[in-house]
Design a protein around this motif. Structure first.
Motif, PDB file in Angstrom:
ATOM      1  N   ASN A   1       0.811  -1.216   0.000  1.00  0.00           N
ATOM      2  CA  ASN A   1       0.000   0.000   0.000  1.00  0.00           C
ATOM      3  C   ASN A   1       0.847   1.269   0.000  1.00  0.00           C
ATOM      4  N   ASN A   2       2.148   1.111   0.183  1.00  0.00           N
ATOM      5  CA  ASN A   2       3.040   2.285   0.222  1.00  0.00           C
ATOM      6  C   ASN A   2       3.540   2.694  -1.160  1.00  0.00           C
TER       7      ASN A   2
ATOM      8  N   ARG B   1       3.152   4.487  -4.801  1.00  0.00           N
ATOM      9  CA  ARG B   1       2.393   5.516  -5.506  1.00  0.00           C
ATOM     10  C   ARG B   1       3.113   5.833  -6.822  1.00  0.00           C
TER      11      ARG B   1
ATOM     12  N   GLU C   1      -5.751   2.260  -6.095  1.00  0.00           N
ATOM     13  CA  GLU C   1      -6.602   3.425  -6.257  1.00  0.00           C
ATOM     14  C   GLU C   1      -6.119   4.155  -7.505  1.00  0.00           C
TER      15      GLU C   1
ATOM     16  N   CYS D   1      -4.820  14.145  -3.151  1.00  0.00           N
ATOM     17  CA  CYS D   1      -4.955  12.769  -2.650  1.00  0.00           C
ATOM     18  C   CYS D   1      -3.654  11.997  -2.836  1.00  0.00           C
TER      19      CYS D   1
ATOM     20  N   GLU E   1      -1.057  12.678   0.047  1.00  0.00           N
ATOM     21  CA  GLU E   1      -1.381  12.463   1.460  1.00  0.00           C
ATOM     22  C   GLU E   1      -0.208  11.775   2.154  1.00  0.00           C
TER      23      GLU E   1
ATOM     24  N   GLU F   1       0.271   9.898   4.739  1.00  0.00           N
ATOM     25  CA  GLU F   1       0.180   8.612   5.415  1.00  0.00           C
ATOM     26  C   GLU F   1      -0.063   7.492   4.413  1.00  0.00           C
ATOM     27  N   VAL F   2       0.457   6.307   4.724  1.00  0.00           N
ATOM     28  CA  VAL F   2       0.182   5.125   3.914  1.00  0.00           C
ATOM     29  C   VAL F   2      -1.298   4.792   4.042  1.00  0.00           C
ATOM     30  N   LYS F   3      -1.985   4.678   2.911  1.00  0.00           N
ATOM     31  CA  LYS F   3      -3.428   4.414   2.928  1.00  0.00           C
ATOM     32  C   LYS F   3      -3.706   2.919   2.813  1.00  0.00           C
ATOM     33  N   ASP F   4      -4.963   2.584   2.602  1.00  0.00           N
ATOM     34  CA  ASP F   4      -5.335   1.167   2.558  1.00  0.00           C
ATOM     35  C   ASP F   4      -5.111   0.544   1.193  1.00  0.00           C
ATOM     36  N   ARG F   5      -4.674   1.354   0.215  1.00  0.00           N
ATOM     37  CA  ARG F   5      -4.414   0.839  -1.130  1.00  0.00           C
ATOM     38  C   ARG F   5      -3.229   1.584  -1.746  1.00  0.00           C
TER      39      ARG F   5
ATOM     40  N   MET G   1      -1.477   3.540  -5.006  1.00  0.00           N
ATOM     41  CA  MET G   1      -2.101   4.486  -5.936  1.00  0.00           C
ATOM     42  C   MET G   1      -1.387   4.479  -7.278  1.00  0.00           C
TER      43      MET G   1
END
Length: 582
Positions: free
Chosen positions: A447-448, A450, A504, A520, A523, A525-529, A531
């Motif tokens: 999830n980290n 992007r 995402e 977005c 952001e 913080e590491v999110k749930d998905r 990107m």
């Protein structure tokens, strides 16, 4: 006493550098292909030449002479099987670390394998015959001259490196006549130093640039060593995003160096200290000083700027600490300030540019979350993002070692596995992304991750205004720039693929769409998905944006030079420069 020399430039370069390095002993065996060399030096008072008909005996004679005098000894032979008879003596030299330089003359290399009499293949030698084997080119132009000059210097330096030992030079001839009284060539002489040597003096009044190519992560001690050097000397540290250095006197100078209509002569240093590995920052190559000092533990000859003078086989910290002592003077940093002021002047002139990778960098670079890492695709992405600095605590990488487009996403993925709580950004073009598409389908993708995918539907590099393939215009799209593959900028292909893999997905086709969604992507913080942000640009806007960035600062001299280049072409400019130098 008159003596005559060949007109073959590879031989003249070799003779010049043998003299410059103080090599005087020659043991010559008879032959035709080595006539260019032996005929040119047989009456030269610098050399002390002995004759030996038997090449096996000649090699052993060289062992004895080298052991007795402690000096390098050259052995010269012709083609056919002559060089094969050097093997026993060269093996002896290898295991005794004796500086024997075998120069095996030959007909032109292209004749190998075509049943041409007296032509044999020396491209591969036994492991314990020589520490290094090089084949010199037949010198036809400046590129060949540089290649030959570097190879001869490298070979001669290897005679004394790491305790010394034998070296092999394969020397092609063209049988050129006549032998003339033409003056000898002047060649650059490279010298190598280690910490046990007396190191050359470095004048504190000189303007010094430290250029850092791609570099491993800097330790605190390494950073302090370079900072200490900069405190004493009038120095500036030129970096790009792969350099990793965040200490004092650092400048991300690519934008300034890229100003093609400005005469940057007043900004150039006297000496450039070259550290690190391969760089993707092409503009900075034009900012080298009159001489370059290469510093690396590997001690290899790396003539990146074609101005190499010294090689320091030592750690960078050892070099900087040595020259920082004694610490009885402090620099006023005039050179750093001059470069910094010019960079700021250029930055202040940046206008609004078209929707492009350059524009994306202007919006995102300074906002990358603290503690993140960014991986750039080679060439366009790395180049354009080098125009803008990243936050101090953001690290950056790019696959500039092999400089291929094939593994950028995989390298990003591999890095992200090292710390699941850290954000890893990738900036990559569409061809490179699709080349490495399988990486985002890897089950270890976290999830980290992007990814900023700049999709212009082709290798936009080949459509940029300053690329030589731009000559073809739109015709270049079909095969050179490889346009139209991978969905031809499909708006759903990557969207569906990425979302099906759990990413995402964000997209933008213009500045307004980008402004609406990019926050977005940043952001902290590491999110749930993971990107994937796909941005659609076109090569015309990419080219225009780059041209704007390259022409922010204009000087009369720079403008005149560009006009002359447009009129005469680069070959014409080179010809004029040669005439002026005469």
């Amino acid at each position: 006493m008159k003596y005559y020399s060949t007109t073959e430039k590879n031989v003249l370069i070799l003779i010049s550098l043998l003299k410059a390095h103080g090599i005087r002993y020659i043991i010559a065996s008879p032959g035709n292909t080595n006539t260019a060399l032996i005929g040119s030096i047989q009456k030269d008072p610098h050399f002390k030449i002995f004759s030996a008909v038997d090449e096996r005996s000649a090699a052993y004679m060289a062992c004895g002479l080298a052991a007795e005098t402690g000096e390098p000894v050259v052995i010269s032979c012709t083609g056919a099987t002559a060089s094969r008879n050097y093997v026993p003596g060269m093996t002896e030299a290898y295991y005794r670390k004796l500086p024997v330089l075998a120069i095996t003359s030959t007909q032109q290399i292209g004749r190998i394998g075509h049943h041409v009499a007296q032509v044999i293949d020396r491209s591969v030698i036994s492991n314990d015959v020589a520490n290094l084997s090089v084949t010199l080119p037949v010198v036809k132009d400046e590129e060949d001259f540089w290649d030959c000059e570097v190879k001869v210097n490298t070979a001669i330096l290897e005679l004394s490196r790491n305790g010394g030992g034998p070296v092999h030079i394969n020397l092609p001839t063209t049988y050129s006549l006549p032998f003339t009284e033409k003056e000898e060539l002047a060649c650059r002489v490279f010298k190598r130093f280690s910490l046990v040597d007396d190191l050359p003096k470095l004048d504190e009044d000189k303007r010094i640039s430290i250029f850092i190519g791609s570099h491993k992560n800097w330790s605190e001690a390494e950073t302090l060593a370079l900072e200490g050097f900069c405190n004493k000397f009038n120095a500036v540290v030129f970096c790009d995003h792969t350099s990793g250095y965040k200490g004092k006197n650092r400048l991300l100078f690519s934008l300034a160096a890229a100003q093609e209509l400005h005469n940057k002569a007043e900004l150039k240093p006297d000496i450039t200290l070259h550290i690190g590995e391969v760089t993707g920052d092409y503009p900075i190559l034009s900012m080298a000083g009159k001489e370059v000092w290469r510093i690396s533990p590997d001690g290899e000859v790396r003539d990146t700027f074609r101005k190499l003078k010294y090689v320091f086989e030592m750690s960078e910290s050892s070099f900087f600490e040595h020259y920082s002592e004694p610490k009885n003077s402090v620099s006023h940093h005039q050179y750093f300030q001059k470069c910094s002021d010019f960079l700021k002047k250029v930055q202040d002139k940046i206008p609004e540019v078209p929707f492009s990778n350059v524009w994306l960098a202007s919006k995102l670079a300074s906002k990358i979350p603290a503690g993140s890492a960014v991986h750039f695709g080679i060439l366009n992405s790395l180049r354009t993002w080098n125009f803008y600095d990243l936050p101090e605590n953001v690290t950056a990488y790019s696959n500039v070692g092999g400089f291929g487009i094939d593994g950028g996403v995989s390298s990003l993925l591999g890095a992200s596995l090292g710390n699941e709580n850290k954000l890893y950004y990738g900036v990559i073009g569409d061809l490179a992304f699709f080349y490495d598409l399988n990486a985002i389908g890897n089950r270890h993708a976290g999830n980290n991750l992007r990814i900023l995918l700049v999709n212009n539907g082709k290798g936009t590099e080949f459509r940029l205004y300053n690329h030589h393939a731009s000559h073809f215009g739109n015709d270049g799209d079909e095969f050179v720039a490889a346009a139209g593959h991978y969905g031809n900028k499909s708006e759903t292909l990557i969207k569906n693929y990425a979302e099906n893999l759990g990413f995402e997905y964000l997209s933008a086709s213009n500045k307004e769409e980008f402004e609406a969604v990019y926050q977005c992507f940043l952001e902290p913080e590491v999110k749930d998905r993971p990107m994937l942000f796909e941005v659609f640009t076109d090569s015309e806007n990419e080219s225009e944006a780059l041209q704007i960035m390259h022409r922010l600062e204009v000087s009369a001299e720079g403008k005149a030079k560009q006009a002359l280049k447009n009129l005469l072409g680069q070959k014409g400019i080179d010809t004029v420069n040669k005439i002026i130098k005469r």
